[in-house]
Write a protein that holds these residues in place. Structure first.
Motif, PDB file in Angstrom:
ATOM      1  N   HIS A   1       0.542  -0.981   0.120  1.00  0.00           N
ATOM      2  CA  HIS A   1      -0.075  -0.462  -0.076  1.00  0.00           C
ATOM      3  C   HIS A   1       1.463   1.281  -0.202  1.00  0.00           C
ATOM      4  O   HIS A   1       1.463   1.272   0.708  1.00  0.00           O
ATOM      5  N   VAL A   2       0.515   1.679  -1.066  1.00  0.00           N
ATOM      6  CA  VAL A   2       1.740   3.183  -1.421  1.00  0.00           C
ATOM      7  C   VAL A   2       0.818   4.740  -0.731  1.00  0.00           C
ATOM      8  O   VAL A   2      -0.582   4.598  -0.497  1.00  0.00           O
ATOM      9  N   GLN A   3       1.661   4.748   0.288  1.00  0.00           N
ATOM     10  CA  GLN A   3       1.070   6.122   1.418  1.00  0.00           C
ATOM     11  C   GLN A   3       2.198   7.513   0.888  1.00  0.00           C
ATOM     12  O   GLN A   3       3.356   6.847   1.057  1.00  0.00           O
ATOM     13  N   LEU A   4       1.964   8.643   0.515  1.00  0.00           N
ATOM     14  CA  LEU A   4       2.164   9.488   0.360  1.00  0.00           C
ATOM     15  C   LEU A   4       2.020  10.528   1.796  1.00  0.00           C
ATOM     16  O   LEU A   4       0.648  11.261   1.188  1.00  0.00           O
ATOM     17  N   VAL A   5       2.852  11.788   2.048  1.00  0.00           N
ATOM     18  CA  VAL A   5       2.205  12.240   3.102  1.00  0.00           C
ATOM     19  C   VAL A   5       3.541  13.819   3.046  1.00  0.00           C
ATOM     20  O   VAL A   5       4.872  13.692   3.483  1.00  0.00           O
ATOM     21  N   GLU A   6       2.994  14.752   3.038  1.00  0.00           N
ATOM     22  CA  GLU A   6       3.460  16.100   2.856  1.00  0.00           C
ATOM     23  C   GLU A   6       2.959  16.461   4.412  1.00  0.00           C
ATOM     24  O   GLU A   6       2.185  16.376   4.985  1.00  0.00           O
ATOM     25  N   SER A   7       3.993  17.757   3.947  1.00  0.00           N
ATOM     26  CA  SER A   7       4.766  18.594   5.760  1.00  0.00           C
ATOM     27  C   SER A   7       4.996  19.516   4.655  1.00  0.00           C
ATOM     28  O   SER A   7       5.843  19.446   4.239  1.00  0.00           O
ATOM     29  N   GLY A   8       5.517  21.208   5.341  1.00  0.00           N
ATOM     30  CA  GLY A   8       6.467  21.890   5.495  1.00  0.00           C
ATOM     31  C   GLY A   8       5.575  22.616   4.497  1.00  0.00           C
ATOM     32  O   GLY A   8       6.666  23.607   4.505  1.00  0.00           O
ATOM     33  N   GLY A   9       4.781  23.418   4.055  1.00  0.00           N
ATOM     34  CA  GLY A   9       4.169  24.086   3.978  1.00  0.00           C
ATOM     35  C   GLY A   9       3.827  24.942   5.228  1.00  0.00           C
ATOM     36  O   GLY A   9       4.067  25.236   6.041  1.00  0.00           O
ATOM     37  N   GLY A  10       3.232  26.342   4.600  1.00  0.00           N
ATOM     38  CA  GLY A  10       3.211  27.860   5.298  1.00  0.00           C
ATOM     39  C   GLY A  10       2.154  28.937   4.416  1.00  0.00           C
ATOM     40  O   GLY A  10       2.001  29.263   3.631  1.00  0.00           O
ATOM     41  N   SER A  11       2.334  30.059   5.522  1.00  0.00           N
ATOM     42  CA  SER A  11       2.670  30.970   5.173  1.00  0.00           C
ATOM     43  C   SER A  11       3.831  31.617   5.686  1.00  0.00           C
ATOM     44  O   SER A  11       4.592  31.873   6.394  1.00  0.00           O
ATOM     45  N   VAL A  12       3.926  32.188   4.313  1.00  0.00           N
ATOM     46  CA  VAL A  12       5.297  33.178   4.279  1.00  0.00           C
ATOM     47  C   VAL A  12       5.432  34.824   3.524  1.00  0.00           C
ATOM     48  O   VAL A  12       3.932  34.806   3.263  1.00  0.00           O
ATOM     49  N   GLN A  13       6.051  36.030   3.639  1.00  0.00           N
ATOM     50  CA  GLN A  13       6.247  36.475   2.668  1.00  0.00           C
ATOM     51  C   GLN A  13       6.840  37.214   1.696  1.00  0.00           C
ATOM     52  O   GLN A  13       7.265  36.361   1.374  1.00  0.00           O
ATOM     53  N   ALA A  14       6.428  37.465   0.651  1.00  0.00           N
ATOM     54  CA  ALA A  14       7.135  37.529  -0.426  1.00  0.00           C
ATOM     55  C   ALA A  14       8.199  37.717  -0.976  1.00  0.00           C
ATOM     56  O   ALA A  14       8.423  38.437   0.311  1.00  0.00           O
ATOM     57  N   GLY A  15       9.029  37.095  -1.435  1.00  0.00           N
ATOM     58  CA  GLY A  15      10.787  36.832  -1.775  1.00  0.00           C
ATOM     59  C   GLY A  15      11.105  35.694  -0.141  1.00  0.00           C
ATOM     60  O   GLY A  15      12.269  34.972   0.049  1.00  0.00           O
ATOM     61  N   GLY A  16      10.891  35.013   0.585  1.00  0.00           N
ATOM     62  CA  GLY A  16      10.349  33.799   1.323  1.00  0.00           C
ATOM     63  C   GLY A  16      10.468  32.543   0.758  1.00  0.00           C
ATOM     64  O   GLY A  16      10.671  32.407  -0.371  1.00  0.00           O
ATOM     65  N   SER A  17      11.163  31.941   1.558  1.00  0.00           N
ATOM     66  CA  SER A  17      11.041  30.462   1.323  1.00  0.00           C
ATOM     67  C   SER A  17      10.440  29.252   2.107  1.00  0.00           C
ATOM     68  O   SER A  17      10.108  29.883   3.701  1.00  0.00           O
ATOM     69  N   LEU A  18      10.323  28.070   1.319  1.00  0.00           N
ATOM     70  CA  LEU A  18       9.948  27.033   1.937  1.00  0.00           C
ATOM     71  C   LEU A  18      10.401  26.016   2.076  1.00  0.00           C
ATOM     72  O   LEU A  18      10.574  25.312   0.232  1.00  0.00           O
ATOM     73  N   ARG A  19      10.233  24.638   2.724  1.00  0.00           N
ATOM     74  CA  ARG A  19      10.873  23.668   1.822  1.00  0.00           C
ATOM     75  C   ARG A  19       9.734  22.701   2.587  1.00  0.00           C
ATOM     76  O   ARG A  19      10.165  21.733   3.139  1.00  0.00           O
ATOM     77  N   PRO A  20       9.153  22.130   1.639  1.00  0.00           N
ATOM     78  CA  PRO A  20       7.896  21.639   1.938  1.00  0.00           C
ATOM     79  C   PRO A  20       8.771  19.959   1.562  1.00  0.00           C
ATOM     80  O   PRO A  20       9.075  19.611   0.966  1.00  0.00           O
ATOM     81  N   SER A  21       7.749  18.336   2.268  1.00  0.00           N
ATOM     82  CA  SER A  21       8.777  17.586   2.155  1.00  0.00           C
ATOM     83  C   SER A  21       7.209  16.451   2.143  1.00  0.00           C
ATOM     84  O   SER A  21       5.988  16.725   2.082  1.00  0.00           O
ATOM     85  N   CYS A  22       7.760  15.275   1.484  1.00  0.00           N
ATOM     86  CA  CYS A  22       6.958  14.595   1.103  1.00  0.00           C
ATOM     87  C   CYS A  22       7.462  13.226   1.336  1.00  0.00           C
ATOM     88  O   CYS A  22       8.734  12.026   0.651  1.00  0.00           O
ATOM     89  N   VAL A  23       6.468  12.136   2.429  1.00  0.00           N
ATOM     90  CA  VAL A  23       7.369  10.933   2.670  1.00  0.00           C
ATOM     91  C   VAL A  23       6.634  10.033   2.194  1.00  0.00           C
ATOM     92  O   VAL A  23       5.725   9.765   2.133  1.00  0.00           O
ATOM     93  N   VAL A  24       7.319   8.975   1.620  1.00  0.00           N
ATOM     94  CA  VAL A  24       7.115   7.435  -0.054  1.00  0.00           C
ATOM     95  C   VAL A  24       7.416   6.206   1.506  1.00  0.00           C
ATOM     96  O   VAL A  24       8.125   6.078   1.562  1.00  0.00           O
ATOM     97  N   SER A  25       6.085   5.555   1.915  1.00  0.00           N
ATOM     98  CA  SER A  25       6.239   4.715   1.951  1.00  0.00           C
ATOM     99  C   SER A  25       5.030   3.696   1.309  1.00  0.00           C
ATOM    100  O   SER A  25       4.265   3.715   0.424  1.00  0.00           O
ATOM    101  N   GLY A  26       5.512   2.383   1.624  1.00  0.00           N
ATOM    102  CA  GLY A  26       5.068   0.930   0.383  1.00  0.00           C
ATOM    103  C   GLY A  26       5.421   0.830  -0.832  1.00  0.00           C
ATOM    104  O   GLY A  26       4.969   0.080  -1.487  1.00  0.00           O
ATOM    105  N   TYR A  27       5.892   2.276  -1.355  1.00  0.00           N
ATOM    106  CA  TYR A  27       6.803   2.018  -3.167  1.00  0.00           C
ATOM    107  C   TYR A  27       7.588   0.693  -3.244  1.00  0.00           C
ATOM    108  O   TYR A  27       9.439   0.768  -2.087  1.00  0.00           O
ATOM    109  N   THR A  28       7.892  -0.211  -3.785  1.00  0.00           N
ATOM    110  CA  THR A  28       8.402  -1.432  -3.875  1.00  0.00           C
ATOM    111  C   THR A  28       8.717  -1.786  -5.313  1.00  0.00           C
ATOM    112  O   THR A  28       9.407  -2.597  -5.734  1.00  0.00           O
TER     113      THR A  28
END
Length: 125
Positions: A1-28
């Motif tokens: 069973h493949v699952q993907l779970v994102e996190s790391g979004g948010g609210s920033v001001q223009a010019g700012g940075s973010l680094r969302p991530s995605c954990v992948v499990s069950g992928y063979t």
């Protein structure tokens, strides 16, 4: 069973940075194309960054030069380093993976990925 779970979004001001991530499990599967998509409210989903098993990457014109897609060494966490964020980057961001061996260039504009995460919200003011 493949699952993907994102996190790391948010609210920033223009010019700012973010680094969302995605954990992948069950992928063979041996091959993959993984990517990030985004969908602003009331608009269509857009593929923006992709990475294949051989390490090749592709980006949409809207994010090229500002966003970088990468993976951890075990290839089970997908990242999207987003820099110089602008209000037009505000959207729900999704990760996805597909086992059919498409190239990253083929993935641009292709929405038929096999498995998707639930999304993480990015707001830019």
């Amino acid at each position: 069973h493949v699952q993907l779970v994102e996190s790391g979004g948010g609210s920033v001001q223009a010019g700012g940075s973010l680094r969302p991530s995605c954990v992948v499990s069950g992928y063979t599967y041996d091959t993959y194309c993984m990517g990030w998509f985004r969908q602003p409210p009331g608009e269509e989903r857009e593929g923006i960054a992709f990475i294949a098993r051989d390490g090749s990457t592709s980006y949409s014109a809207s994010v090229k030069g500002r966003f970088i897609i990468s993976q951890d060494a075990d290839r089970d966490i997908l990242y999207l380093q987003m820099s110089n964020l602008q209000p037009e980057d505000a959207a729900m961001y999704y990760c996805a993976v597909d086992p059919r061996g498409m190239t990253t260039d083929q993935a641009l504009g292709h929405l038929g990925f096999a498995w998707w995460g639930q999304g993480t919200q990015v707001t830019v003011s």
